[in-house]
Design an enzyme around this catalytic site. Structure first.
Site, PDB file in Angstrom:
ATOM      1  N   ASP A  45       0.832  -1.203   0.000  1.00  0.00           N
ATOM      2  CA  ASP A  45       0.000   0.000   0.000  1.00  0.00           C
ATOM      3  C   ASP A  45       0.865   1.251   0.000  1.00  0.00           C
ATOM      4  O   ASP A  45       0.594   2.219  -0.722  1.00  0.00           O
ATOM      5  CB  ASP A  45      -0.919  -0.029   1.223  1.00  0.00           C
ATOM      6  CG  ASP A  45      -1.774   1.219   1.334  1.00  0.00           C
ATOM      7  OD1 ASP A  45      -2.611   1.438   0.444  1.00  0.00           O
ATOM      8  OD2 ASP A  45      -1.597   1.977   2.306  1.00  0.00           O
ATOM      9  N   GLU A 117      -2.176  -5.200  -3.651  1.00  0.00           N
ATOM     10  CA  GLU A 117      -1.164  -4.466  -2.892  1.00  0.00           C
ATOM     11  C   GLU A 117      -0.042  -5.379  -2.418  1.00  0.00           C
ATOM     12  O   GLU A 117       1.136  -4.988  -2.424  1.00  0.00           O
ATOM     13  CB  GLU A 117      -1.824  -3.762  -1.709  1.00  0.00           C
ATOM     14  CG  GLU A 117      -2.772  -2.650  -2.134  1.00  0.00           C
ATOM     15  CD  GLU A 117      -3.509  -2.019  -0.975  1.00  0.00           C
ATOM     16  OE1 GLU A 117      -4.080  -0.935  -1.167  1.00  0.00           O
ATOM     17  OE2 GLU A 117      -3.524  -2.611   0.128  1.00  0.00           O
TER      18      GLU A 117
END
Length: 230
Positions: A45, A117
């Site tokens: 992320d 992610e």
């Protein structure tokens, strides 16, 4: 794993990293040789946000902080990650426990977004920042103007508001044009008689006009800023 790596466009030195990136916590159980993707998802992320931020800074050199923040939110939100996970057909490759698999886990947006992610982090850990940057640029670059699309009706809305206030039709003008011919950047100003002008930048005259209209609508309280919370 090798076929997944090929779809990602990265040759892994350690395919176990990719396996961890595709392993949901429901599949770990008592098998201590497996790790779930949770830690990698956390890392991915941050890597994604850094790369996309750098892309935005280069793509929109005169955009202000607020506009950059809204563009960033549109690009790193879960929906975008889910879309890319589907483009890569990652759903079928996720390791799930039988219960999660039976409840449709391979199609769940929360899982697909997390896996996208975690895969970014796996590429980053295996190949370093240049490899992760290459991966993110490949899949996020085509989506760089999503924020422009979200504002596609702003000019119409501003004109309707001006008319409702018995004002003249908004007027738009190019303040300056920047950048090379193949990647121009326009700074546009919109004027509504009796109100302070508003400026905004965009990769085309049209997108800059929509952005300026959107910002004026926000400033005058005609619309509210979108809630960026997931």
């Amino acid at each position: 794993m090798e076929t997944v790596a090929q779809r990602l466009g990265h040759e892994f030195n350690n395919l176990l990293l990719l396996k961890h990136a595709l392993t949901h916590m429901s599949a770990v159980g008592d098998d201590r040789t497996l790790q779930s993707y949770q830690r990698l998802e956390f890392q991915g992320d941050r890597v994604m946000a850094l790369v996309v931020t750098d892309m935005l800074m280069q793509e929109f050199p005169i955009a202000e902080e607020g506009e950059l923040a809204r563009r960033l939110t549109a690009l790193v939100r879960n929906e975008t990650c889910v879309e890319i996970a589907r483009e890569l057909e990652l759903g079928d490759d996720i390791y799930l426990g039988s219960g999660e698999a039976g409840s449709g886990g391979r199609k769940k947006k929360a899982i697909l977004g997390d896996v996208c992610e975690s895969v970014i982090a796996a590429v980053y850990v295996d190949g370093g920042f240049p490899a992760a940057q290459k991966f993110v640029r490949r899949f996020w670059q085509p989506k760089m103007h999503r924020y422009d699309q979200a504002q596609r009706d702003s000019k119409t809305e501003l004109q309707e508001w001006a008319q409702s206030q018995s004002l003249a039709v908004p007027e738009y003008g190019i303040v300056r044009r920047m950048g090379p011919d193949h990647a121009p950047e326009f700074l546009v100003e919109v004027n509504v008689k009796g109100y302070a002008a508003m400026r905004a930048a965009g990769g085309s005259k049209r997108s800059a006009e929509h952005a300026a209209a959107y910002r004026m609508l926000l400033r005058e309280g005609v619309i509210e800023a979108e809630n960026d919370d997931e």
